[in-house]
Design an enzyme around this catalytic site. Structure first.
Site, mmCIF file in Angstrom:
data_model
loop_
_atom_site.group_PDB
_atom_site.id
_atom_site.type_symbol
_atom_site.label_atom_id
_atom_site.label_comp_id
_atom_site.label_asym_id
_atom_site.label_seq_id
_atom_site.Cartn_x
_atom_site.Cartn_y
_atom_site.Cartn_z
ATOM 1 N N THR A 161 32.393 40.891 97.370
ATOM 2 C CA THR A 161 32.366 41.925 97.829
ATOM 3 C C THR A 161 32.071 42.096 99.411
ATOM 4 O OG1 THR A 161 31.012 43.049 95.826
ATOM 5 C CG2 THR A 161 30.751 44.325 97.857
ATOM 6 N N THR A 177 28.796 38.557 93.810
ATOM 7 C CA THR A 177 27.297 38.562 93.478
ATOM 8 C C THR A 177 27.367 38.328 92.050
ATOM 9 O OG1 THR A 177 27.263 40.875 93.487
ATOM 10 C CG2 THR A 177 26.472 39.866 95.490
#
Lengths: 388, 343
Positions: free
Chosen positions: A67, A153
């Site tokens: 991200t 993540t």
């Protein structure tokens, strides 16, 4: 610019140039001019450069994407960013957007992202093996002081744990990511990245294994886990907490991990091109044993049971575990409670099930895969789960 | 029901097995100071206002025969009071007694019973003045001796196990409740009645006392015990240090009063610039802590200009413990700041 200033092997340079060409052409085709991260104020004066740049620690900033390397179409898009057609944030963009990095480290960039057309969450062992090999090379380079790895993540904790077992080094290796894309309003990426570089550049981080730094918390690879889908405080050292903080005044450590890792790991420095197949069986009321049978039919060498409560499989799963064990499959028990240890009990010993300590199933799987590369002896595997 | 029976049978086997191995049991020095773990209530359901008698050290031991299977216990009664009554004189007496006991080769570790309300303060104090790397384990209970489902016995049993554990050596002073092994420096009481009350916010426990074994995941890095520069061997009192609580519109009245009462140090949780300046002219040392209970007070140029020491992540009650010991050695602000960065 400091990127090329450091002595790096010709081969490394060649690789990184090739990657750069690829990245640049992809980026130009897809994006046109790259959008600047919108949440970073541009009015701040650039930080003063230290008088002697040569004394700055040399940190390799490696991108495995995530991200933190993604763009959204608007600042408010913090859920539906990236993907096919959306230009990614190249490593160079981080440095351009965060000139402050040059004040704390001499940075070398390295791109280890998977091809953009591959869907997210589809890292393979090939990626693991390639990055592990590269981290071992970088760790052995006397010119490198620390390494930062960006990662998505969702599975970052798994990758970090694998690296903490196979990278032979005392140098800091710090995993970092963000919960909001690089373009998100109040994005956490820039601060996380800055802090991760500070930790990787700090002497105090040496010998503490592979670390994770987000939201100003420093966690260990073994114990960190993603606990929330979207909140920026998602990463926690489950049960045992963080070991330090990246605070505005300094990077500070309160704890060091006791379990074996990096230079203390018997798996470190080895190049595992493939690992034995190990799968995870989840236990819930009425969970059937045939899923375990199917794993065995597919040739798994090990099964991690994510049991209820203190690590219990269902009755049907228990029968299937016995069938699997008859075929030489090693079974490790973890708990779906996501906290607390699965203990070494007489009953579990009798059932020849190795307790997974307090590892989450996906990490117990990684440790079992590595353990199975050198033994299938239950006492030896039990030792490994007690020590790592 | 049958499961319960099996569990009971297994645990009694476990105890029997342990009791057989009585040769060369490790020696544990048990110091009792009182607290809920040594309190009796009028009836089994009484979890508050239990002031119907005290439990003597002998009663504690008689209540837990399993201890005889894991250690040779030598008991010293320091006091038998609630932790609200713990004071400097008792703490110094306790520290000296522990140092004397741990100097004996036959003693593997020490256990201290303590009321939970201020247990963390005594634990951190001992963490700074015990001169041994042998385990020192503070233990308490959230439910009195007389209560149904009381937590005291297992806590005490686990504390003795930890005190005999080779892995606990060098970890500093520890706190043992709720199966969790916590570090004295970082742990605070976080709940008035629940049994999981002791938590090291942000940092978590060091390990667990589980049925299969004592297990550690972390080692504390801040200086303690054998690495500590503080020595109370020759002291019979400590400098007065007080704590101010900050709230909206809180003024300097409390600070003025503490200074007038002879405080040599004051731990702040807010800022009262005028009162601080007045105190500083009288040589009072001020330390900036915080009332949130987690996170660090960071070092800043502004605080240094004001001559205020920052407390790192010590809560006010522990910053007080460290400041009192710091003031036994120096009043130099830089030196005191170093201590707050190292301990």
């Amino acid at each position: 610019m400091s990127i090329e200033r450091r002595a790096v092997s010709n081969e490394r340079r060649a690789v990184s140039r090739k990657q750069w060409l690829r990245i640049c052409s992809v980026a130009c085709l897809l994006a046109g001019p790259a959008a600047v991260a919108q949440e970073i104020p541009t009015y701040a004066p650039p930080p003063a450069m230290p008088a002697d740049m040569a004394k700055l620690p040399h940190v390799v900033l490696m991108s495995m994407g995530g991200t933190i390397a993604s763009r959204g179409d608007t600042r408010l898009n913090i859920t539906n960013y990236g993907g096919k057609g959306a230009p990614r944030v190249d490593p160079q963009h981080w440095v351009t957007d965060l000139p402050e990095l040059k004040g704390i480290a001499s940075i070398t960039l390295e791109d280890q992202r998977a091809p953009q057309d591959r869907p997210t969450g589809s890292e393979t062992h090939e990626d693991f093996a390639r990055v592990a090999k590269r981290l071992n090379e970088l760790a052995a380079d006397p010119g490198v002081d620390g390494i930062v790895v960006t990662h998505g993540t969702n599975t970052m904790a798994e990758t970090a744990y694998y690296m903490s077992l196979v990278v032979k080094t005392d140098k800091p290796v710090v995993f970092v990511g963000s919960q909001r894309p690089w373009t998100g309003l109040s994005g956490d990426g820039p601060r996380n990245l800055y802090d991760a570089v500070r930790v990787a550049a700090s002497k105090e981080a040496r010998g503490k294994g592979v670390l994770h730094c987000m939201d100003q918390f420093i966690n260990t690879a073994r114990d960190v886990d993603k606990t929330s889908a979207y909140r920026v405080d998602t990463f926690k050292g489950v049960d045992v907490g963080a070991i330090g903080f990246a605070d505005p005044d300094k990077v500070v450590f309160y704890r060091e991990p006791v379990r074996r890792h990096t230079s203390g790991s018997e798996f470190a420095g080895k190049d595992f091109q493939s690992l034995p197949a190990v799968e995870v069986a989840f236990a819930y009321r009425d969970a059937p044993g045939y899923l375990i049978d199917a794993m065995v039919e597919h040739g798994v060498k090990g099964i991690v049971v994510e049991g209820t409560g203190a690590g219990s499989p269902t009755g049907s799963e228990t029968e299937a575990i016995k069938r699997a064990q008859e075929k030489g499959v090693v079974v490790v028990a973890t708990a779906r409670t996501n906290s607390g240890r699965v203990q070494d009990t007489p009953r579990r010993r009798e059932a020849k099930i190795v307790p997974g300590d307090n590892l989450v199933p996906e990490k117990a799987r990684i440790l079992l895969q590595l353990a199975l590369t050198q033994t299938s002896d239950l006492a030896e595997i039990q030792r490994i789960f007690t020590e790592y | 029901m049958s499961k319960l029976f099996v569990a009971l049978a297994l645990s009694s086997l476990f105890v029997a097995y342990q009791a057989r191995a009585d040769v060369d049991l490790p020696g544990v020095a048990l110091f009792t100071t009182g607290g809920t773990i040594q309190s009796k209530g009028a009836h089994r359901q009484k979890l508050m206002e239990y002031s119907d008698g005290r439990v003597t050290p002998q009663e504690l031991l008689d209540d837990l025969p399993e201890l005889q299977g894991i250690a040779k216990i030598d008991v010293t009664e320091i006091s038998n009071i609630g932790s609200g009554g713990m004071n400097t004189a008792l703490q110094l007496k306790l520290a000296k007694a522990i140092n004397a006991a741990l100097a004996k080769p036959g003693v593997t570790g020490a256990v201290v019973t303590h009321g939970t309300a201020t247990l963390e303060e005594t634990a951190y104090f001992l963490n700074l003045v015990v001169k041994s790397d042998k385990p020192v384990v503070l233990v308490g209970a959230m439910r009195p001796f007389t209560a149904v489902s009381r937590d005291g016995p297992f806590n005490l049993y686990n504390a003795v196990r930890v005190a005999t554990s080779p892995q606990a050596k060098g970890m500093g002073v520890l706190i043992m409740l709720n199966d969790e092994i916590n570090a004295a420096r970082d742990t605070t009481k976080s709940n008035t009645y629940r049994m999981e009350t002791f938590v090291a916010r942000d940092l978590g426990p060091l390990g667990y006392a589980d049925s299969d074994r004592i297990v550690f995941y972390r080692r504390p890095l801040y200086r303690h015990t054998t690495k500590s520069e503080f020595d109370v061997g020759a002291l019979d009192d400590l400098p007065r240090v007080d704590v101010t609580y900050a709230y909206q519109e809180s003024d300097g009245v409390a600070i003025d009063a503490f200074v007038a009462a002879g405080a040599r140090g004051v731990v702040l949780t807010g800022s009262n610039a005028d009162a601080v300046k007045k105190g500083q002219t009288k040589g009072v040392v001020f330390v900036q802590s915080d009332r949130k209970g987690a996170g660090r007070v960071v070092e800043s140029a502004r605080q240094m200009e004001r001559g205020i020491v920052t407390s790192d992540n010590l809560p006010p009650q522990k910053a007080r413990v460290l400041l009192r010991l710091a003031l036994t050695r120096t009043t130099d602000l830089k030196e005191i700041q170093r201590m707050f960065n190292e301990y």
